[in-house]
Write an enzyme that holds these catalytic residues in place. Structure first.
Site, PDB file in Angstrom:
ATOM      1  CG  HIS A  53      -0.727   0.826 -16.089  1.00  0.00           C
ATOM      2  ND1 HIS A  53      -1.681  -0.099 -15.752  1.00  0.00           N
ATOM      3  CD2 HIS A  53      -1.390   1.994 -16.259  1.00  0.00           C
ATOM      4  CE1 HIS A  53      -2.861   0.477 -15.708  1.00  0.00           C
ATOM      5  NE2 HIS A  53      -2.726   1.753 -16.017  1.00  0.00           N
ATOM      6  NE  ARG A  70     -13.604   0.701 -16.481  1.00  0.00           N
ATOM      7  CZ  ARG A  70     -13.130   1.912 -16.716  1.00  0.00           C
ATOM      8  NH1 ARG A  70     -12.201   2.109 -17.630  1.00  0.00           N
ATOM      9  NH2 ARG A  70     -13.582   2.951 -16.032  1.00  0.00           N
TER      10      ARG A  70
END
Ligand code: PAF
Length: 283
Positions: free
Chosen positions: A37, A187
């Protein structure tokens, strides 16, 4: 960094900024931020005067039995990271703010969404297309930045924006990987150390398939899929969902690889579903 939770207040800020001529690059996220990100954020900062990040775990893109409830959430950690990356605004709306009523609109791109992850997550990409459309309408950025790890999502969003003449430009940033090759993913936080080690077999398998194409001259998509399937089957604790060799633009299956070819894998490690891909330019 300003934290905004309300759509009307965000629109006010955007209008005020427009009057100054400053541009905005939006990074849509579901939070639990990692180095992947942050690469999107850094690219956003290069592309516009201000990087804005949205953080919304979008219920519309999770199917029944999927991990909406266990999806990792860490607003305070995320705020700190974004602050230190020089993000100007974090938009973190509630579900009620985004979906005050059940949406009557459906946005589907069946040709792009039918295969790969779409075949195993019915409705997922309709949910992504809907929320991305809403976010682009709300923020009205000059550019929106997505990661190549979610290759099918990036292809769908790029086409969505083109088909609907939405003004935002879509920028896709290469996947960021751990030292052992594992693609960064929120995740990954759900993996225990043993699963984390085994998860690296996914990117190893993709690289082996690329080597088979580039150095071994393999051109049969079926043989490449078998090679990838067998390599993952040999890794205890990794449960393959799919391997695919498709055209990287149309996402349609290939018989013989050629041109821009996408190698894609989805697998469960424990109960965590991971995806990864590589694009190979085949002469
Ligand atoms: O990639 C994600 O995190 C999500 O699918 C997105 C693009 C933020 C839409 O909810």
């Amino acid at each position: 960094m300003h934290l905004e939770r309300s759509i009307p207040a965000l629109r006010d800020r955007r209008r005020a900024l427009l009057r100054t001529g400053r541009t905005v690059a939006l990074v849509p996220t579901m939070g639990a931020l990692h180095a992947g990100h942050l690469a999107l954020v850094r690219r956003a900062r290069e592309l516009a005067d201000e990087a804005w990040v949205s953080l919304f775990v979008n219920p519309a893109q999770f199917g029944p039995g999927e991990d909406l409830d266990s999806y990792p959430r860490d607003l305070e950690g995320d705020r700190g990271l974004l602050q230190s990356e020089g993000v100007a605004l974090l938009f973190a709306p509630s579900s009620n703010e985004v979906y005050p009523q059940p949406p009557a609109v459906r946005i589907s791109l069946p040709d792009l969404a039918a295969g790969l992850c779409g075949a195993y997550r019915p409705g997922h990409f309709d949910g992504v297309a809907l929320v991305v459309t809403k976010l682009l309408n709300i923020v009205q950025p000059e550019v929106a930045v997505f990661g190549a790890k979610d290759f099918q999502q990036a292809a769908i969003v790029t086409r969505l924006v083109a088909d609907l003449d939405m003004p935002a430009r879509i920028e896709v940033v290469p996947t960021v990987r751990e030292v052992d090759g594992l693609a960064m993913s929120s995740r990954n936080r759900n993996l225990d150390p043993d699963q984390r080690r085994r998860a690296a077999s996914i990117s190893r398998t993709l690289k082996a398939a690329r080597t088979a194409i580039v150095e071994g001259g393999e051109r049969s998509a079926r043989r490449l899929e078998s090679l990838m399937g067998e390599s993952l089957a040999a890794e205890a604790g990794v449960r393959l969902q799919y391997v695919a060799v498709v055209d990287a633009d149309s996402l349609q299956p290939l018989d013989a690889v050629g041109g821009r070819t996408l190698l894609a894998i989805a697998a469960h490690v424990g109960s965590t579903r991971l995806i990864d891909n590589l694009v190979v330019e085949v002469p």
